[in-house]
Scaffold this motif. Structure first.
Motif, PDB file in Angstrom:
ATOM      1  N   HIS A 227       0.841  -1.222   0.000  1.00  0.00           N
ATOM      2  CA  HIS A 227       0.000   0.000   0.000  1.00  0.00           C
ATOM      3  C   HIS A 227       0.869   1.263   0.000  1.00  0.00           C
ATOM      4  O   HIS A 227       0.680   2.152   0.820  1.00  0.00           O
ATOM      5  N   ARG A 228       1.838   1.308  -0.906  1.00  0.00           N
ATOM      6  CA  ARG A 228       2.826   2.377  -0.846  1.00  0.00           C
ATOM      7  C   ARG A 228       2.194   3.749  -1.061  1.00  0.00           C
ATOM      8  O   ARG A 228       2.638   4.751  -0.482  1.00  0.00           O
ATOM      9  N   THR A 229       1.170   3.803  -1.885  1.00  0.00           N
ATOM     10  CA  THR A 229       0.518   5.093  -2.161  1.00  0.00           C
ATOM     11  C   THR A 229      -0.095   5.686  -0.890  1.00  0.00           C
ATOM     12  O   THR A 229       0.130   6.851  -0.564  1.00  0.00           O
TER      13      THR A 229
ATOM     14  N   ASP B 219       6.658  -2.374  -5.541  1.00  0.00           N
ATOM     15  CA  ASP B 219       5.394  -1.864  -5.027  1.00  0.00           C
ATOM     16  C   ASP B 219       4.298  -2.708  -5.683  1.00  0.00           C
ATOM     17  O   ASP B 219       4.073  -2.614  -6.880  1.00  0.00           O
TER      18      ASP B 219
ATOM     19  N   GLY C 215       1.245  -2.542  -5.370  1.00  0.00           N
ATOM     20  CA  GLY C 215       0.155  -1.698  -5.839  1.00  0.00           C
ATOM     21  C   GLY C 215      -1.240  -2.240  -5.581  1.00  0.00           C
ATOM     22  O   GLY C 215      -2.111  -2.139  -6.426  1.00  0.00           O
TER      23      GLY C 215
ATOM     24  N   SER D 267      -3.077  -0.941  -3.749  1.00  0.00           N
ATOM     25  CA  SER D 267      -3.706   0.268  -3.268  1.00  0.00           C
ATOM     26  C   SER D 267      -5.164   0.397  -3.708  1.00  0.00           C
ATOM     27  O   SER D 267      -5.488   0.200  -4.869  1.00  0.00           O
TER      28      SER D 267
END
Ligand SMILES: [Zn+2]
Length: 201
Positions: free
Chosen positions: A164-166, A192, A194, A196
């Motif tokens: 959940h890098r974002t 990542d 992603g 998200s």
């Protein structure tokens, strides 16, 4: 276990699953892109154990990492409710609960325990700076469990970095910057994934 993973895990892995099922779970290490780092002799962990239940004293736990013994243990049993939960930053009990199915939940726990292992490497590098720098920011943790202490904060930050890098950059920018610097210091570059579900506006 795939050839690439086999080189890293053959001597340290214990699993109650068959080879195919074990490979499916361990595939996450390749997907994350951590195998090159993990295969360096200084970064290896001593054992990874996949088994139906993991106990910490009298408590059944999803996973366990021993800083002393460099061992990862992950439980293969996930109850309903320990995955497929709606993700709200800071509110979710654990980031593994965001997983869409039991296998992904097990993998997320594996990534969490790997986070402890990475943390252990850093503590041996620069123990003091690290403990102090995190203590003030754990309240921003992605999950309730991540706010428990510096150790769980770090491990959940690593899960957030992978999945959940974002959101991580938005909701815990200090932790994001700290972890980013830490991973760079250790020579760790991971993907990542992603997962998200961050929606703007
Ligand atoms: Zn933990």
């Amino acid at each position: 276990v795939s050839l690439e993973s086999q080189a890293v895990f053959s001597e340290i892995l214990t699993s109650t699953l068959n080879d195919e099922e074990t490979s499916e779970i361990l595939e996450i290490f390749r997907t994350v892109g951590i195998l090159p780092w993990l295969s360096q002799s200084a970064n290896r962990c001593k054992s990874i154990e996949l088994k139906p239940l993991v106990w910490h004293g009298k408590n059944e736990v999803y996973g366990l990492y021993s800083f002393k013994d460099d061992e990862i243990k992950v439980a293969l049993t996930r109850s309903t409710g320990s995955f497929n939960q709606p993700f709200e930053w800071g509110r979710i009990e654990r980031l593994s609960h965001v997983a869409k199915n039991a296998t992904e939940a097990i993998q997320r726990t594996l990534v969490h325990e790997l986070g402890h292992h990475i943390h252990g490497r850093l503590r041996s590098h620069n123990k003091l700076r690290f403990g102090l720098s995190l203590r003030s920011i754990i309240t921003n943790g992605a999950s309730q469990y991540g706010k428990l202490d510096v150790y769980e904060y770090f491990a959940e930050c690593f899960v957030a970095w992978v999945y959940h890098r974002t959101e991580f950059a938005v909701y815990d920018s200090t932790g994001y910057a700290t972890l980013s610097a830490v991973l760079k210091e250790l020579g760790i570059e991971v993907n990542d994934l992603g997962y998200s579900n961050f929606i703007n506006g």
